[in-house]
Write a protein that holds these residues in place. Structure first.
Motif, short mmCIF file in Angstrom:
data_model
loop_
_atom_site.label_atom_id
_atom_site.label_comp_id
_atom_site.label_asym_id
_atom_site.label_seq_id
_atom_site.Cartn_x
_atom_site.Cartn_y
_atom_site.Cartn_z
N GLU A 85 65.62 -19.44 21.33
CA GLU A 85 65.02 -19.99 22.55
C GLU A 85 63.49 -20.00 22.43
O GLU A 85 62.84 -20.96 22.86
CB GLU A 85 65.46 -19.19 23.77
CG GLU A 85 66.92 -19.37 24.14
CD GLU A 85 67.29 -20.80 24.49
OE1 GLU A 85 66.40 -21.55 24.99
OE2 GLU A 85 68.44 -21.20 24.25
N ALA A 86 62.93 -18.94 21.85
CA ALA A 86 61.48 -18.90 21.66
C ALA A 86 61.02 -19.98 20.69
O ALA A 86 59.99 -20.63 20.90
CB ALA A 86 61.06 -17.52 21.14
N GLU A 89 61.16 -23.41 22.41
CA GLU A 89 60.03 -23.59 23.33
C GLU A 89 58.77 -23.98 22.56
O GLU A 89 58.02 -24.88 22.98
CB GLU A 89 59.79 -22.32 24.13
CG GLU A 89 58.67 -22.44 25.14
CD GLU A 89 58.48 -21.19 25.98
OE1 GLU A 89 57.56 -21.18 26.80
OE2 GLU A 89 59.26 -20.23 25.81
N ALA A 92 59.10 -27.58 21.00
CA ALA A 92 59.07 -28.67 21.98
C ALA A 92 57.66 -29.23 22.16
O ALA A 92 57.50 -30.39 22.56
CB ALA A 92 59.62 -28.18 23.31
N ARG A 93 56.66 -28.46 21.84
CA ARG A 93 55.26 -28.92 21.97
C ARG A 93 54.93 -30.02 20.96
O ARG A 93 53.93 -30.72 21.11
CB ARG A 93 54.31 -27.74 21.79
CG ARG A 93 54.49 -26.65 22.85
CD ARG A 93 53.76 -25.39 22.49
NE ARG A 93 54.17 -24.28 23.35
CZ ARG A 93 54.04 -22.99 23.05
NH1 ARG A 93 53.50 -22.65 21.88
NH2 ARG A 93 54.45 -22.06 23.89
N LEU A 112 66.53 -26.71 21.14
CA LEU A 112 65.38 -27.60 21.29
C LEU A 112 65.73 -28.80 22.17
O LEU A 112 64.94 -29.22 23.02
CB LEU A 112 64.89 -28.06 19.92
CG LEU A 112 63.78 -29.11 19.90
CD1 LEU A 112 62.55 -28.62 20.65
CD2 LEU A 112 63.44 -29.48 18.46
N ARG A 115 65.32 -28.28 25.69
CA ARG A 115 63.92 -28.12 26.11
C ARG A 115 63.19 -29.45 26.29
O ARG A 115 62.09 -29.48 26.84
CB ARG A 115 63.15 -27.29 25.07
CG ARG A 115 63.61 -25.85 24.96
CD ARG A 115 62.96 -25.00 26.01
NE ARG A 115 63.36 -23.60 25.93
CZ ARG A 115 62.81 -22.63 26.63
NH1 ARG A 115 61.84 -22.91 27.47
NH2 ARG A 115 63.23 -21.38 26.51
N ALA A 259 56.78 -17.82 16.90
CA ALA A 259 57.06 -17.75 18.32
C ALA A 259 57.42 -16.32 18.72
O ALA A 259 58.27 -15.70 18.07
CB ALA A 259 58.21 -18.68 18.67
#
Length: 263
Positions: A85-86, A89, A92-93, A112, A115, A259
């Motif tokens: 999950e980290a 996140e 996703a940027r 992903l 997200r 992350a």
């Protein structure tokens, strides 16, 4: 009645062998003990070489040789959840509105996909039915999802000549690749030969390559190499990566993103 340490360790070992991986927080809740107690239990099992300790938990001791073993999607989705999950996140940027991206099959790319459901005007090409289902469920009129077709693997990837042919006709801005393992000697790998060919076609379709892989993948080698470490423009992993691995990867990939994961 509280368990003796040895009894608890035997139950932990049984769970590791059954599931492939365990998390400290889950074990602490199950046995009604502190995280520190669980970590001591894992230390004992690791010293006996019965488990491999990883950030936030432990995994089954894996074979040293290149692996052809391919766990199913449900099994893999239960491993390193917080780390994935980290990573999702952070990755996703790198997804921008109005672009065409590729998402390989895998549980990290599936995280992903969840997200990026709000990213506008996105075209997503994937060989994962699970990823496609997440994106279709968002029901955005400005979203195009292209599913390659192909033969389904235990990890829910669509692979083979149909998938490869579809991918070789496409041009993507960014490809997000999940992998089974990564190492200095073997690069980014998979235990499935047909999936490797399909993933290579996906990589070749993209202008940039972002690899998403949790730190437990370091030192693991599947039987087939998808790409060399140096082919990754970005590697997004978690902060459980050890210093030696970090030094190797910083010398190979253009950008290494760590992350922060709880656990």
């Amino acid at each position: 009645m509280s368990l003796l340490a040895r009894q608890r360790q035997e139950l932990i070992l049984e769970q590791v062998r059954e599931r492939g991986a365990v998390r400290v927080s889950d074990l602490a809740e199950r046995f009604g003990v502190s995280d520190m107690t669980v970590r001591r239990d894992l230390d004992v099992l690791a010293r006996r070489r019965l488990v491999d300790k990883v950030h936030g938990g432990a995994t089954a001791v894996g074979p040293v040789a290149a692996s052809t073993d391919e766990p199913g999607f449900a099994v893999k989705s239960g491993r390193q959840q917080e780390e994935k999950e980290a990573i999702a996140e952070a990755a996703a940027r790198f997804v921008e509105p109005g672009t065409a991206i590729g998402l390989s099959a895998g549980t990290t790319t599936w995280a992903l996909a969840r997200r990026i459901t709000d990213v506008a005007d996105l075209t997503v090409v994937t060989n994962s039915m699970a990823v496609a289902e997440v994106l279709h469920a968002a029901r955005r009129p400005d979203r195009t999802v292209v599913l390659t077709g192909g033969i389904r693997t235990p990890s829910e990837a669509l692979v083979g000549p149909v998938a490869v042919a579809a991918l070789r006709s496409l041009n993507l801005d960014v490809v997000f690749l999940g992998v089974h393992g990564m190492s200095a000697a073997s690069g980014f790998t998979t235990p499935n030969l047909m999936e490797s060919e399909t993933d290579r076609a996906l990589v070749e379709a993209g202008q940039r390559l972002v690899v998403v892989a949790d730190s437990t993948k370091w030192g693991t080698a599947g039987i087939s190499t998808i790409a060399e470490l140096s082919e990754a423009d970005v590697l997004v992993t978690d902060d459980g990566l050890d210093d030696d691995a970090r030094a190797v990867l910083e010398g190979e990939v253009d950008q290494l993103v760590l992350a922060p994961a709880r656990g």
